[in-house]
Design a protein around this motif. Structure first.
Motif, PDB file in Angstrom:
ATOM      1  N   LYS A 160     134.843 -82.998 -23.659  1.00 37.94           N
ATOM      2  CA  LYS A 160     134.151 -81.992 -24.461  1.00 37.94           C
ATOM      3  C   LYS A 160     132.776 -82.522 -24.886  1.00 37.94           C
ATOM      4  O   LYS A 160     131.780 -81.811 -24.824  1.00 37.94           O
ATOM      5  N   TYR A 161     132.728 -83.782 -25.289  1.00 39.37           N
ATOM      6  CA  TYR A 161     131.454 -84.392 -25.684  1.00 39.37           C
ATOM      7  C   TYR A 161     130.543 -84.588 -24.474  1.00 39.37           C
ATOM      8  O   TYR A 161     129.324 -84.421 -24.585  1.00 39.37           O
ATOM      9  N   TYR A 162     131.113 -84.940 -23.350  1.00 41.93           N
ATOM     10  CA  TYR A 162     130.298 -85.060 -22.134  1.00 41.93           C
ATOM     11  C   TYR A 162     129.635 -83.720 -21.810  1.00 41.93           C
ATOM     12  O   TYR A 162     128.477 -83.674 -21.404  1.00 41.93           O
ATOM     13  N   PHE A 163     130.379 -82.622 -21.970  1.00 38.88           N
ATOM     14  CA  PHE A 163     129.827 -81.296 -21.727  1.00 38.88           C
ATOM     15  C   PHE A 163     128.656 -81.010 -22.663  1.00 38.88           C
ATOM     16  O   PHE A 163     127.580 -80.589 -22.223  1.00 38.88           O
TER      17      PHE A 163
ATOM     18  N   GLY B 131     129.027 -78.239 -16.080  1.00 33.45           N
ATOM     19  CA  GLY B 131     130.118 -77.399 -15.583  1.00 33.45           C
ATOM     20  C   GLY B 131     131.332 -78.210 -15.180  1.00 33.45           C
ATOM     21  O   GLY B 131     132.470 -77.829 -15.462  1.00 33.45           O
ATOM     22  N   LEU B 132     131.098 -79.329 -14.528  1.00 33.24           N
ATOM     23  CA  LEU B 132     132.200 -80.214 -14.139  1.00 33.24           C
ATOM     24  C   LEU B 132     132.922 -80.749 -15.376  1.00 33.24           C
ATOM     25  O   LEU B 132     134.164 -80.764 -15.430  1.00 33.24           O
ATOM     26  N   CYS B 133     132.165 -81.160 -16.375  1.00 30.17           N
ATOM     27  CA  CYS B 133     132.774 -81.684 -17.605  1.00 30.17           C
ATOM     28  C   CYS B 133     133.593 -80.620 -18.314  1.00 30.17           C
ATOM     29  O   CYS B 133     134.703 -80.895 -18.783  1.00 30.17           O
ATOM     30  N   MET B 134     133.057 -79.412 -18.393  1.00 35.78           N
ATOM     31  CA  MET B 134     133.803 -78.337 -19.040  1.00 35.78           C
ATOM     32  C   MET B 134     135.039 -77.981 -18.234  1.00 35.78           C
ATOM     33  O   MET B 134     136.096 -77.697 -18.797  1.00 35.78           O
ATOM     34  N   GLY B 135     134.935 -78.010 -16.922  1.00 31.92           N
ATOM     35  CA  GLY B 135     136.097 -77.744 -16.082  1.00 31.92           C
ATOM     36  C   GLY B 135     137.214 -78.752 -16.297  1.00 31.92           C
ATOM     37  O   GLY B 135     138.383 -78.380 -16.437  1.00 31.92           O
ATOM     38  N   VAL B 136     136.862 -80.033 -16.344  1.00 32.70           N
ATOM     39  CA  VAL B 136     137.868 -81.073 -16.596  1.00 32.70           C
ATOM     40  C   VAL B 136     138.497 -80.869 -17.965  1.00 32.70           C
ATOM     41  O   VAL B 136     139.721 -80.957 -18.126  1.00 32.70           O
ATOM     42  N   TYR B 137     137.674 -80.560 -18.961  1.00 32.90           N
ATOM     43  CA  TYR B 137     138.202 -80.345 -20.308  1.00 32.90           C
ATOM     44  C   TYR B 137     139.146 -79.148 -20.346  1.00 32.90           C
ATOM     45  O   TYR B 137     140.228 -79.225 -20.934  1.00 32.90           O
ATOM     46  N   LEU B 138     138.765 -78.046 -19.709  1.00 32.34           N
ATOM     47  CA  LEU B 138     139.603 -76.845 -19.739  1.00 32.34           C
ATOM     48  C   LEU B 138     140.912 -77.028 -18.982  1.00 32.34           C
ATOM     49  O   LEU B 138     141.922 -76.399 -19.313  1.00 32.34           O
ATOM     50  N   ILE B 139     140.922 -77.887 -17.980  1.00 37.47           N
ATOM     51  CA  ILE B 139     142.160 -78.173 -17.248  1.00 37.47           C
ATOM     52  C   ILE B 139     143.056 -79.103 -18.056  1.00 37.47           C
ATOM     53  O   ILE B 139     144.273 -78.910 -18.118  1.00 37.47           O
ATOM     54  N   MET B 140     142.460 -80.108 -18.695  1.00 38.90           N
ATOM     55  CA  MET B 140     143.248 -81.132 -19.394  1.00 38.90           C
ATOM     56  C   MET B 140     143.716 -80.698 -20.783  1.00 38.90           C
ATOM     57  O   MET B 140     144.787 -81.108 -21.224  1.00 38.90           O
ATOM     58  N   GLU B 141     142.934 -79.901 -21.492  1.00 34.45           N
ATOM     59  CA  GLU B 141     143.243 -79.588 -22.890  1.00 34.45           C
ATOM     60  C   GLU B 141     144.579 -78.878 -23.085  1.00 34.45           C
ATOM     61  O   GLU B 141     145.326 -79.229 -23.993  1.00 34.45           O
ATOM     62  N   PRO B 142     144.958 -77.903 -22.251  1.00 31.97           N
ATOM     63  CA  PRO B 142     146.278 -77.290 -22.447  1.00 31.97           C
ATOM     64  C   PRO B 142     147.437 -78.263 -22.196  1.00 31.97           C
ATOM     65  O   PRO B 142     148.513 -78.113 -22.765  1.00 31.97           O
ATOM     66  N   ARG B 143     147.213 -79.266 -21.365  1.00 30.75           N
ATOM     67  CA  ARG B 143     148.281 -80.229 -21.074  1.00 30.75           C
ATOM     68  C   ARG B 143     148.419 -81.278 -22.168  1.00 30.75           C
ATOM     69  O   ARG B 143     149.505 -81.829 -22.368  1.00 30.75           O
ATOM     70  N   TYR B 144     147.315 -81.597 -22.849  1.00 27.87           N
ATOM     71  CA  TYR B 144     147.320 -82.644 -23.876  1.00 27.87           C
ATOM     72  C   TYR B 144     146.641 -82.146 -25.147  1.00 27.87           C
ATOM     73  O   TYR B 144     145.606 -82.664 -25.562  1.00 27.87           O
ATOM     74  N   PRO B 145     147.234 -81.141 -25.822  1.00 24.74           N
ATOM     75  CA  PRO B 145     146.612 -80.657 -27.060  1.00 24.74           C
ATOM     76  C   PRO B 145     146.816 -81.659 -28.200  1.00 24.74           C
ATOM     77  O   PRO B 145     147.877 -82.290 -28.313  1.00 24.74           O
ATOM     78  N   LEU B 146     145.804 -81.797 -29.030  1.00 28.82           N
ATOM     79  CA  LEU B 146     145.915 -82.708 -30.176  1.00 28.82           C
ATOM     80  C   LEU B 146     146.947 -82.224 -31.185  1.00 28.82           C
ATOM     81  O   LEU B 146     147.524 -83.025 -31.916  1.00 28.82           O
ATOM     82  N   SER B 147     147.183 -80.934 -31.228  1.00 28.37           N
ATOM     83  CA  SER B 147     148.126 -80.380 -32.201  1.00 28.37           C
ATOM     84  C   SER B 147     149.560 -80.864 -31.976  1.00 28.37           C
ATOM     85  O   SER B 147     150.365 -80.836 -32.908  1.00 28.37           O
ATOM     86  N   ARG B 148     149.876 -81.329 -30.786  1.00 23.50           N
ATOM     87  CA  ARG B 148     151.230 -81.807 -30.509  1.00 23.50           C
ATOM     88  C   ARG B 148     151.560 -83.071 -31.309  1.00 23.50           C
ATOM     89  O   ARG B 148     152.729 -83.372 -31.556  1.00 23.50           O
ATOM     90  N   ILE B 149     150.552 -83.792 -31.744  1.00 23.02           N
ATOM     91  CA  ILE B 149     150.790 -85.045 -32.478  1.00 23.02           C
ATOM     92  C   ILE B 149     151.491 -84.786 -33.806  1.00 23.02           C
ATOM     93  O   ILE B 149     152.224 -85.650 -34.293  1.00 23.02           O
ATOM     94  N   ILE B 150     151.310 -83.625 -34.398  1.00 23.71           N
ATOM     95  CA  ILE B 150     151.976 -83.334 -35.674  1.00 23.71           C
ATOM     96  C   ILE B 150     153.280 -82.557 -35.497  1.00 23.71           C
ATOM     97  O   ILE B 150     153.935 -82.228 -36.477  1.00 23.71           O
TER      98      ILE B 150
END
Length: 161
Positions: free
Chosen positions: A67-70, A22-41
Motif C-alpha cells: 500500500k505504501y509502495y503504491f 498499478g503493479l503495487c496496487m494490484g499486489v496489495y488488492l490480491i494480498m489484502e483479502p488473504r491477510y487482513p489485519l483485522s484477523r489478529i484480534i
C-alpha cells in the motif's frame, strides 16, 4: 557553436511510475483479502501456534508495505510530471535525463535487504537521508559541517515551527 541540450521529457518516466503504481496496487488488492489485519484480534488467531502467528504477522506486514509502495509510486509520478523529479543529466553521450529526485522508495532494496541496516537506506529515502545528515551534523565534531542550532533558534524566536 555550443550544443544545446533539449529539455527533458517526463513521458517515459511517468509511464514507468504509473506502471509501478498499478503493479503495487494490484499486489496489495490480491494480498489484502488473504491477510487482513483485522484477523489478529479475532478468536481464531489466538488459537494458532507461535509459528503460524509469526508467519501471519509477516505476511500482514508484507501486504501493508505494498500500500505504501503504491502511494510513493503515485507521488513519484506526480513529481515527475511537475518537473520536480528531474535530477540532472547523465555523463553518457548523448546525455540521458535522470529522474531520481522523485524516488522515495526502492522496492527491491527493501524486500531483498540483506540486513536491517539497509532498510532505512531504501525506505522513505529522502527523510532517512535528511535524518542521517542531521544526526551526523549534531553528533559529528567536524567543524566544516553546518550546525542545526540556527534553525532551531529561528523557529523559537519567530514562534513558527
Amino acid at each position: 557553436m555550443k550544443s544545446e541540450i533539449p529539455s527533458p521529457s517526463p513521458n517515459v518516466p511517468t509511464v514507468k511510475a504509473l506502471f509501478q503504481a498499478g503493479l503495487c496496487m494490484g499486489v496489495y488488492l490480491i494480498m489484502e483479502p488473504r491477510y487482513p489485519l483485522s484477523r489478529i484480534i479475532e478468536p481464531v488467531y489466538k488459537r494458532w501456534g507461535f509459528v503460524e502467528r509469526l508467519s501471519y504477522q509477516y505476511m500482514c506486514s508484507f501486504t501493508t508495505r505494498w500500500k505504501y509502495y503504491f502511494i510513493w509510486s503515485v507521488s513519484e509520478c506526480s513529481m515527475i510530471l511537475s518537473g520536480l523529479g528531474f535530477s540532472g543529466w547523465s555523463n553518457s553521450s548523448p546525455p540521458i535525463a535522470r529522474w531520481g529526485r522523485a524516488k522515495n522508495v526502492d522496492i527491491l532494496g527493501v524486500e531483498f535487504a540483506k540486513s536491517a541496516a539497509e532498510i532505512p537506506l531504501t525506505w522513505n529515502i529522502h527523510v532517512s537521508t535528511w535524518l542521517r545528515h542531521s544526526i551526523t551534523i549534531i553528533t559529528d565534531p567536524c567543524p566544516t559541517r553546518v550546525p542545526l542550532w540556527p534553525l532551531t533558534d529561528y523557529a523559537q524566536n519567530t514562534g513558527k515551527p
